[in-house]
Write a protein that holds these residues in place. Structure first.
Motif, short mmCIF file in Angstrom:
data_model
loop_
_atom_site.label_atom_id
_atom_site.label_comp_id
_atom_site.label_asym_id
_atom_site.label_seq_id
_atom_site.Cartn_x
_atom_site.Cartn_y
_atom_site.Cartn_z
N LEU A 156 -3.66 3.53 1.09
CA LEU A 156 -4.23 3.34 2.42
C LEU A 156 -3.27 3.89 3.47
O LEU A 156 -2.10 3.53 3.51
CB LEU A 156 -4.48 1.85 2.68
N ARG A 157 -3.81 4.76 4.32
CA ARG A 157 -3.07 5.24 5.49
C ARG A 157 -4.00 5.11 6.68
O ARG A 157 -5.13 5.59 6.65
CB ARG A 157 -2.63 6.69 5.30
N TRP A 158 -3.50 4.46 7.73
CA TRP A 158 -4.39 4.15 8.87
C TRP A 158 -3.59 4.09 10.16
O TRP A 158 -2.50 3.51 10.18
CB TRP A 158 -5.09 2.81 8.64
N TYR A 165 -0.85 1.47 9.33
CA TYR A 165 -0.45 1.22 7.94
C TYR A 165 -0.10 2.55 7.26
O TYR A 165 -0.89 3.48 7.34
CB TYR A 165 -1.58 0.51 7.16
N PRO A 166 1.07 2.60 6.61
CA PRO A 166 2.10 1.57 6.58
C PRO A 166 2.81 1.45 7.93
O PRO A 166 2.83 2.41 8.70
CB PRO A 166 3.09 2.07 5.52
N HIS A 167 3.38 0.30 8.18
CA HIS A 167 4.28 0.17 9.32
C HIS A 167 5.42 1.17 9.14
O HIS A 167 5.91 1.36 8.02
CB HIS A 167 4.82 -1.26 9.38
N PRO A 168 5.88 1.83 10.20
CA PRO A 168 6.89 2.88 10.04
C PRO A 168 8.18 2.43 9.35
O PRO A 168 8.89 3.25 8.76
CB PRO A 168 7.18 3.30 11.49
N ASP A 169 8.50 1.15 9.39
CA ASP A 169 9.74 0.66 8.79
C ASP A 169 9.56 0.10 7.39
O ASP A 169 10.48 -0.51 6.84
CB ASP A 169 10.35 -0.42 9.69
N THR A 170 8.38 0.30 6.78
CA THR A 170 8.10 -0.30 5.48
C THR A 170 8.85 0.41 4.36
O THR A 170 8.80 1.64 4.25
CB THR A 170 6.59 -0.26 5.17
N SER A 177 6.91 7.11 -5.76
CA SER A 177 5.58 6.90 -6.34
C SER A 177 4.56 7.45 -5.35
O SER A 177 4.93 8.03 -4.33
CB SER A 177 5.33 5.41 -6.58
N LYS A 178 3.31 7.25 -5.66
CA LYS A 178 2.31 7.72 -4.69
C LYS A 178 2.30 6.87 -3.43
O LYS A 178 1.64 7.20 -2.46
CB LYS A 178 0.92 7.78 -5.32
N TYR A 179 3.05 5.75 -3.45
CA TYR A 179 3.13 4.87 -2.29
C TYR A 179 4.45 5.00 -1.54
O TYR A 179 4.57 4.46 -0.44
CB TYR A 179 2.94 3.41 -2.72
N THR A 180 5.46 5.67 -2.12
CA THR A 180 6.78 5.77 -1.49
C THR A 180 7.36 7.16 -1.68
O THR A 180 7.01 7.89 -2.62
CB THR A 180 7.75 4.74 -2.09
N GLY A 188 2.16 4.99 1.96
CA GLY A 188 0.80 4.46 1.87
C GLY A 188 0.84 3.08 1.26
O GLY A 188 1.85 2.69 0.66
N MET A 189 -0.22 2.34 1.43
CA MET A 189 -0.27 0.96 0.96
C MET A 189 -1.30 0.79 -0.15
O MET A 189 -2.37 1.43 -0.13
CB MET A 189 -0.62 0.01 2.11
N ALA A 190 -0.98 -0.07 -1.10
CA ALA A 190 -1.93 -0.43 -2.15
C ALA A 190 -2.65 -1.72 -1.74
O ALA A 190 -1.99 -2.74 -1.50
CB ALA A 190 -1.20 -0.63 -3.47
N VAL A 191 -3.96 -1.66 -1.61
CA VAL A 191 -4.75 -2.85 -1.30
C VAL A 191 -5.39 -3.31 -2.61
O VAL A 191 -6.24 -2.62 -3.17
CB VAL A 191 -5.82 -2.56 -0.24
N ILE A 192 -4.97 -4.48 -3.10
CA ILE A 192 -5.35 -4.95 -4.43
C ILE A 192 -5.86 -6.38 -4.31
O ILE A 192 -5.24 -7.20 -3.62
CB ILE A 192 -4.13 -4.91 -5.37
N PRO A 193 -6.98 -6.69 -5.01
CA PRO A 193 -7.79 -5.80 -5.83
C PRO A 193 -8.80 -5.01 -5.00
O PRO A 193 -8.96 -5.28 -3.82
CB PRO A 193 -8.52 -6.78 -6.75
#
Length: 380
Positions: A156-158, A165-170, A177-180, A188-193
């Motif tokens: 998720l990128r928004w 999302y993500p917050h710039p300091d996350t 990974s595909k999230y970092t 990007g963020m993983a929204v689960i489930p």
């Protein structure tokens, strides 16, 4: 080919003047859900309301409540009508609804609203006060977009006026990974489930105005409506279809789901005697808030002396707001809506909510006598 007929119930967690311990209100809801499932009714909905000292509908956390209620069923669809979207953080809502959809095996439907009661809105998100209509609509649209993105995007990128999302300091521990990235900074963020249903639960808007129907078509929402009947309902459905086609899409519905008050008894006379005091009380309250016009058909004059002199029950019954009477009468009323307004989805709100005998009899007669007759006439 006609759309398959769907008939649901709306259950209000009514507790007038807080006379009953709340655990009794919960147990009553549990019985109603289990019975509706057992009887083969298609769906059952609850609402969302806060600070309800009057006991009209005490349901402040519908997602949590439905997790309990749905666990007592096996096949019936469950719904929230409606989530007060500006009162929720959209990511938390996306997570909660996805979890609920997983827990129910993909049986969830969700209606969304900007909120109706000012006391609820301003005490949960004062910025969303509907006195500023443009800002209220913008807040709804922003949250709806983020809710959908949370279910559709991975990662998720928004970025919008109120959310990023993500917050710039996350940062996350571990390698890229595909999230970092290589420095552990979140990209990007993983929204689960994710929801069990592909694309998420069906989303509805609860509305009764042309503007609301047009906005629903623009936002890809189905609709549930309460007041409009006859020519007014036809006009709203036409506006919805036209807007959907104008935007290059296919309308999600042929006609709106319609909410109607319902009480079924062995005879018309008994049904009227039971429900008329409640109908009159509700009519007088809504008349003060919204005026008599909400009950009328296209072109009717609310100042007409004949209309003003008509008993509330007769006014509402004659204009198809009430599904009240014997099984034959209620079946005929439903078939009239199917034939004249192309209705294919009913949401029935049983009258005398706190009276188990009346409501359970209504449910039994609906399932055993009304629906077989209506479905046979509709589907042959």
């Amino acid at each position: 080919m006609r759309t398959a007929l769907r008939v649901d119930l709306l259950h209000a967690l009514e507790n007038k003047d807080n006379r009953r311990p709340w655990h009794e209100v919960l147990e009553q809801a549990r019985r109603r859900f289990a019975l509706a499932d057992e009887l083969g009714i298609d769906g059952i909905w609850i609402g969302e309301h806060h600070f309800d000292h009057m006991g009209v509908d005490q349901s402040p956390n519908p997602a949590l409540l439905l997790a309990d209620l749905a666990s007592r069923t096996s096949r019936i669809r469950i719904g929230i009508a409606a989530v007060i979207l500006p009162a929720w953080h959209p990511i938390r809502l996306a997570e909660d609804l996805a979890m609920l959809d997983q827990m129910t095996g993909g049986r969830l439907d969700v209606a969304l609203s900007r909120g109706i009661l000012q006391a609820e809105i301003v005490n949960l998100n004062a910025e969303a006060d509907r006195s500023d209509d443009a800002r209220s609509k913008a807040i709804f649209a922003e949250r709806l977009g983020l809710l959908r993105a949370a279910w559709a995007q991975d990662p998720l990128r928004w970025s919008s006026e109120r959310f990023e999302y993500p917050h710039p300091d996350t940062k996350w521990p571990g390698g890229p990974s595909k999230y970092t990235d290589e420095n552990g900074k979140a990209t990007g963020m993983a929204v689960i489930p994710r929801p069990r249903q592909p694309g998420g639960p069906s989303l509805y808007s609860v509305t009764d105005t042309t503007g609301g129907f047009v906005a629903a078509a623009q936002q890809g929402l189905k609709t549930i409506t309460w007041f409009p009947t006859r020519g007014v309902l036809d006009g709203l459905n036409t506006a919805y279809r036209a807007e959907a086609i104008r935007g290059g899409g296919t309308p999600l519905q042929d006609s709106s789901a319609v909410l109607r008050g319902c009480l079924i008894a062995p005879t018309d006379a008994e049904a009227r005697e039971l429900v008329e005091p409640e109908v009159t009380s509700s009519f007088e309250y809504i008349k003060k808030v919204r005026g008599i016009k909400v009950w009328l058909d296209e072109g009717e004059d609310p100042d007409d002396p004949a209309i003003q002199a008509t008993a509330p029950f007769d006014l509402l019954f004659e204009r198809d707001h009430l599904l009240v009477g014997s099984p034959d009468t209620v079946a005929e009323k439903m078939l009239k809506a199917v034939r004249e307004n192309n209705a294919s989805h009913f949401v029935l709100s049983p009258s005398l909510t706190e009276n188990d005998l009346c409501v359970e009899r209504t449910m039994l007669l609906l399932a055993e006598e009304v629906l077989p007759k209506v479905r046979a006439a509709v589907h042959g």
